[in-house]
Design an enzyme around this catalytic site. Structure first.
Site, PDB file in Angstrom:
ATOM      1  CG  HIS A  20      10.511   0.101  12.483  1.00  0.00           C
ATOM      2  ND1 HIS A  20      10.513  -0.219  13.807  1.00  0.00           N
ATOM      3  CD2 HIS A  20       9.923  -0.944  11.849  1.00  0.00           C
ATOM      4  CE1 HIS A  20       9.955  -1.405  13.971  1.00  0.00           C
ATOM      5  NE2 HIS A  20       9.595  -1.856  12.786  1.00  0.00           N
ATOM      6  CG  ASP A  28      -6.331   1.536  -8.563  1.00  0.00           C
ATOM      7  OD1 ASP A  28      -6.670   2.650  -8.112  1.00  0.00           O
ATOM      8  OD2 ASP A  28      -7.027   0.518  -8.400  1.00  0.00           O
ATOM      9  CG  HIS A  96     -11.874  -0.455  -1.523  1.00  0.00           C
ATOM     10  ND1 HIS A  96     -10.537  -0.494  -1.830  1.00  0.00           N
ATOM     11  CD2 HIS A  96     -12.374   0.615  -2.186  1.00  0.00           C
ATOM     12  CE1 HIS A  96     -10.233   0.508  -2.638  1.00  0.00           C
ATOM     13  NE2 HIS A  96     -11.336   1.194  -2.868  1.00  0.00           N
ATOM     14  CE1 TYR A 118     -12.344  -2.605  -4.157  1.00  0.00           C
ATOM     15  CE2 TYR A 118     -13.021  -3.612  -6.225  1.00  0.00           C
ATOM     16  CZ  TYR A 118     -13.335  -2.937  -5.059  1.00  0.00           C
ATOM     17  OH  TYR A 118     -14.632  -2.600  -4.793  1.00  0.00           O
ATOM     18  CB  ALA A 119      -4.287  -2.595  -8.878  1.00  0.00           C
ATOM     19  CG  ASN A 120      -5.745   0.435  -4.681  1.00  0.00           C
ATOM     20  OD1 ASN A 120      -5.226   1.264  -5.409  1.00  0.00           O
ATOM     21  ND2 ASN A 120      -7.011   0.071  -4.803  1.00  0.00           N
TER      22      ASN A 120
END
Length: 129
Positions: A20, A28, A96, A118-120
């Site tokens: 947890h 990316d 970012h 920005y595929a994060n």
């Protein structure tokens, strides 16, 4: 060998160790990998596996109580933004540079073969009860 679910033994083992509040960075191929966390690099070639495929697989395995992505995603990668909005209702957006700093607290980094900007996303683990 497992019949269904995540077959990659490194990823399956890493997910089993999460608790947890632990953070998981799904990123990316261009995201700087922070020092310290366990890294499972799934990248095979540009675009394989995609950010969407990996995110969907992880969301099927994890309870996620929160997530953070870069606000620049909306402008620079509308497809990734739409994907995140559709999968994670309470998505928090930060600059970012802040996402990169926050990723230093990740316990696990899962690197995809995604080759778009920005595929994060940083996922915060919840509990199943």
């Amino acid at each position: 060998m497992r019949r269904a679910g995540i077959l990659n033994r490194h990823l399956a083992g890493a997910l089993a160790e999460l608790g947890h509040g632990d953070l998981v960075l799904v990123c990316d191929a261009g995201m700087p990998i922070p020092r310290g966390p366990r890294v499972v690099d799934l990248a095979f070639r540009a675009g394989v596996p995609s950010f969407a495929e990996v995110l969907d697989g992880l969301l099927a395995e994890l309870v996620v109580e929160g997530a953070t992505a870069a606000k620049e995603t909306r402008r620079a990668n509308p497809a990734a933004a739409a994907l995140l909005d559709g999968r994670i209702p309470a998505l928090r957006l930060v600059p970012h540079e802040r996402l990169k700093r926050l990723s230093g607290g990740a316990r696990l980094v899962v690197r995809t073969g995604e080759a778009s900007p920005y595929a994060n996303v940083l996922l915060r683990c919840g509990v199943f009860f």
